[in-house]
Design a protein around this motif. Structure first.
Motif, mmCIF file in Angstrom:
data_model
loop_
_atom_site.group_PDB
_atom_site.id
_atom_site.type_symbol
_atom_site.label_atom_id
_atom_site.label_comp_id
_atom_site.label_asym_id
_atom_site.label_seq_id
_atom_site.Cartn_x
_atom_site.Cartn_y
_atom_site.Cartn_z
ATOM 1 N N ALA A 66 3.226 6.227 7.010
ATOM 2 C CA ALA A 66 4.075 5.743 8.022
ATOM 3 C C ALA A 66 5.148 6.529 8.251
ATOM 4 O O ALA A 66 5.864 6.905 9.130
ATOM 5 C CB ALA A 66 4.490 4.400 7.826
ATOM 6 N N LEU A 67 5.587 6.883 6.920
ATOM 7 C CA LEU A 67 7.000 7.877 6.843
ATOM 8 C C LEU A 67 6.293 9.193 7.424
ATOM 9 O O LEU A 67 7.389 9.857 8.125
ATOM 10 C CB LEU A 67 7.241 8.082 5.377
ATOM 11 C CG LEU A 67 8.062 6.919 4.873
ATOM 12 C CD1 LEU A 67 8.169 7.101 3.263
ATOM 13 C CD2 LEU A 67 9.438 6.690 5.650
ATOM 14 N N ASP A 68 5.364 9.765 7.323
ATOM 15 C CA ASP A 68 5.019 11.039 7.906
ATOM 16 C C ASP A 68 4.683 10.961 9.445
ATOM 17 O O ASP A 68 5.299 11.873 10.073
ATOM 18 C CB ASP A 68 3.418 11.638 7.329
ATOM 19 C CG ASP A 68 3.689 11.826 5.940
ATOM 20 O OD1 ASP A 68 4.809 12.178 5.556
ATOM 21 O OD2 ASP A 68 2.477 12.084 5.247
ATOM 22 N N GLU A 69 4.392 9.833 9.957
ATOM 23 C CA GLU A 69 4.520 9.383 11.283
ATOM 24 C C GLU A 69 6.099 9.344 11.946
ATOM 25 O O GLU A 69 5.945 9.975 12.996
ATOM 26 C CB GLU A 69 3.707 8.350 11.559
ATOM 27 C CG GLU A 69 2.294 8.534 11.444
ATOM 28 C CD GLU A 69 1.389 7.220 11.917
ATOM 29 O OE1 GLU A 69 2.004 6.302 12.022
ATOM 30 O OE2 GLU A 69 0.089 7.470 11.667
ATOM 31 N N SER B 115 0.871 -1.209 -0.105
ATOM 32 C CA SER B 115 -0.127 0.033 0.009
ATOM 33 C C SER B 115 0.756 1.280 -0.001
ATOM 34 O O SER B 115 1.435 1.665 0.984
ATOM 35 C CB SER B 115 -0.926 0.090 1.258
ATOM 36 O OG SER B 115 -1.614 1.241 1.284
ATOM 37 N N PRO B 116 1.016 1.988 -1.318
ATOM 38 C CA PRO B 116 1.838 3.422 -1.205
ATOM 39 C C PRO B 116 1.440 4.224 -0.057
ATOM 40 O O PRO B 116 2.015 5.034 0.488
ATOM 41 C CB PRO B 116 1.645 3.486 -2.766
ATOM 42 C CG PRO B 116 1.369 2.367 -3.403
ATOM 43 C CD PRO B 116 0.658 1.469 -2.635
ATOM 44 N N HIS B 117 -0.074 4.203 0.050
ATOM 45 C CA HIS B 117 -0.779 5.218 0.932
ATOM 46 C C HIS B 117 -0.373 4.804 2.063
ATOM 47 O O HIS B 117 0.182 5.866 3.112
ATOM 48 C CB HIS B 117 -2.306 5.204 0.673
ATOM 49 C CG HIS B 117 -3.191 5.833 1.697
ATOM 50 N ND1 HIS B 117 -3.052 7.435 1.549
ATOM 51 C CD2 HIS B 117 -4.009 5.812 2.755
ATOM 52 C CE1 HIS B 117 -3.845 7.891 2.730
ATOM 53 N NE2 HIS B 117 -4.326 6.803 3.388
ATOM 54 N N ASN B 118 -0.358 3.576 2.528
ATOM 55 C CA ASN B 118 0.138 3.430 3.933
ATOM 56 C C ASN B 118 1.662 3.578 4.539
ATOM 57 O O ASN B 118 1.903 4.221 5.369
ATOM 58 C CB ASN B 118 -0.021 1.979 4.348
ATOM 59 C CG ASN B 118 -1.750 1.649 4.617
ATOM 60 O OD1 ASN B 118 -2.369 2.468 4.609
ATOM 61 N ND2 ASN B 118 -2.037 0.381 4.522
ATOM 62 N N LEU B 119 2.537 3.519 3.228
ATOM 63 C CA LEU B 119 3.879 3.714 3.516
ATOM 64 C C LEU B 119 3.969 5.211 3.624
ATOM 65 O O LEU B 119 4.822 5.669 4.562
ATOM 66 C CB LEU B 119 4.575 3.184 2.236
ATOM 67 C CG LEU B 119 6.083 3.604 2.214
ATOM 68 C CD1 LEU B 119 6.926 2.933 3.340
ATOM 69 C CD2 LEU B 119 6.818 3.111 0.955
ATOM 70 N N ASN B 120 3.245 5.963 2.754
ATOM 71 C CA ASN B 120 3.236 7.551 2.840
ATOM 72 C C ASN B 120 2.934 7.997 4.569
ATOM 73 O O ASN B 120 3.340 8.798 5.101
ATOM 74 C CB ASN B 120 2.532 8.160 2.006
ATOM 75 C CG ASN B 120 3.033 9.429 1.634
ATOM 76 O OD1 ASN B 120 4.036 9.488 1.424
ATOM 77 N ND2 ASN B 120 2.093 10.356 1.325
#
Length: 290
Positions: free
Chosen positions: A214-217, A207-212
Motif C-alpha cells: 500500500a505504501l509503495d502504491e 499484514s506487514p506485506h500488505n502495508l508495504n
C-alpha cells in the motif's frame, strides 16, 4: 514545567526549525541535566487567512526528516501536493500539528541527519505560533536497540524492546508492580524509516506485506524519475523519506500493554510495535527507545 511560546514566519512548503526550538527550550538551564520529552505544538495565527474569508488556513504540520539536503524539503512539498492536489487541509492531516521530541542533558535526541520540519501547506506565508512544553523526569531510562532488516519491509520489533525492558528493570531492581506503569516512547533516528503500532499478524490480522504494498502504491518509486530532485541515493530513498513522515518516526505505548512478566507470548498477541524500513540503501538502524 512551564510552556513557552514563540512566533515564527512560516513560508509556503517545509522548513527546518530544529535550532530555533532547541535554543528556546534549553534557555531553561534546569533542563541541562534532565531527560524527558518535549511536546511541540504548532498553530497558525490569524494572518494566515484565505482571501475574502475569516477562516484561518489550518494547514500547518510538524514532522521529523532529513536535515542535510535541501531538496528533501522541496520534494516533501512536491509529494504532498501530488497526494492531495488542491486540498491543503488533507496535507496538514497527514503529519499532524504536534510532535514528541526526546531530550537528554540539554540536547534533543535526534539522528545525525534528522531534523524538525515545520510545514505550511496553505500556499501563502504567515505567522505560526509554536508552543513548547517540556516534561522532565528525575528517572528516565534511555537505551539503544540495533536492528538490521535484511531488506525494506515491515518488521515486528516487539521482542527486541521487551528484552531490553527486562534488562532495564533487572538492573534497577524495580518492584514487579512498577514494571507495567508509565509509558514507553519509541523513536527511530533514521529518516527513511518509521514506526507503527498495529495488531498481530496472521490470516485475519495485520499484514506487514500488505502495508508495504500500500505504501509503495501511495508513494511510488517512479516519482523519483518524474517529481523528485533528491535522487542521488537511489529511486527508493526520497519515497522513503515521504513514507517516514506519513507514518511517523515515533510510537508511544503504555507499559501495561505488556503483561506482568513482560512476556511477548501473552499480551502482545493483540498489539505489536512494527519497524518500517522504506529504503534498501541503508540497512543498519540504531533505534532509541525511552
Amino acid at each position: 514545567m512551564r510552556a513557552q511560546k514563540i512566533t515564527i514566519q512560516a513560508k509556503f512548503g517545509c522548513q527546518l526549525i530544529t535550532n530555533i526550538v532547541s535554543k528556546v527550550l534549553f534557555m531553561n538551564k534546569n533542563l541541562n541535566e534532565k531527560t524527558g520529552l518535549c511536546v511541540l505544538y504548532s498553530r497558525p495565527l490569524p494572518n494566515l487567512r484565505e482571501e475574502n474569508t475569516t477562516s484561518i488556513r489550518r494547514a500547518i504540520s510538524l514532522t521529523f526528516n532529513e536535515n542535510a539536503d535541501s531538496t528533501v524539503l522541496t520534494d516533501m512539498k512536491t509529494a504532498v501536493e501530488a497526494l492531495s492536489p488542491d486540498c491543503y487541509e488533507a496535507a496538514s492531516v497527514y503529519m499532524g500539528p504536534s510532535l514528541l521530541i526526546p531530550f537528554y542533558k540539554g540536547s534533543f535526541v535526534l539522528g545525525t541527519w534528522q531534523g524538525i520540519y515545520l510545514c505550511n501547506w496553505g500556499q501563502q506565508s504567515g505567522d505560526v505560533e509554536l508552543i513548547i512544553i517540556p516534561h522532565a523526569a528525575t528517572e528516565r531510562d534511555l537505551f539503544t536497540v540495533v536492528f538490521k532488516p535484511p531488506h525494506s519491509g515491515v518488521y515486528n520489533i516487539s521482542n527486541l524492546i521487551i528484552n531490553e525492558i527486562k534488562n532495564t528493570f533487572s538492573k534497577r531492581n524495580l518492584e514487579k508492580e512498577n514494571e507495567n506503569t508509565g509509558l514507553l516512547f519509541v523513536k527511530t533516528e533514521h529518516t527513511s524509516a518509521s514506526l507503527t503500532v498495529n495488531g498481530p499478524t496472521g490470516t485475519e490480522g495485520f499484514s506487514p506485506h500488505n502495508l508495504n504494498i500500500a505504501l509503495d502504491e501511495l508513494v511510488p518509486e517512479k516519482w523519483s524519475g518524474s517529481l523528485f530532485k533528491h535522487t542521488s541515493e537511489g529511486p527508493d530513498d526520497m519515497p522513503g523519506h515521504v513514507k517516514s513522515s506519513l507514518i511517523g518516526a515515533t510510537a508511544l505505548v503504555p507499559l501495561c500493554w505488556f503483561d506482568s512478566d513482560l512476556s511477548a507470548d501473552n499480551n502482545l498477541k493483540k498489539t505489536n510495535i512494527y519497524f518500517c524500513e522504506h529504503s534498501n540503501i541503508f540497512l543498519l538502524r540504531n533505534d532509541k527507545y525511552y
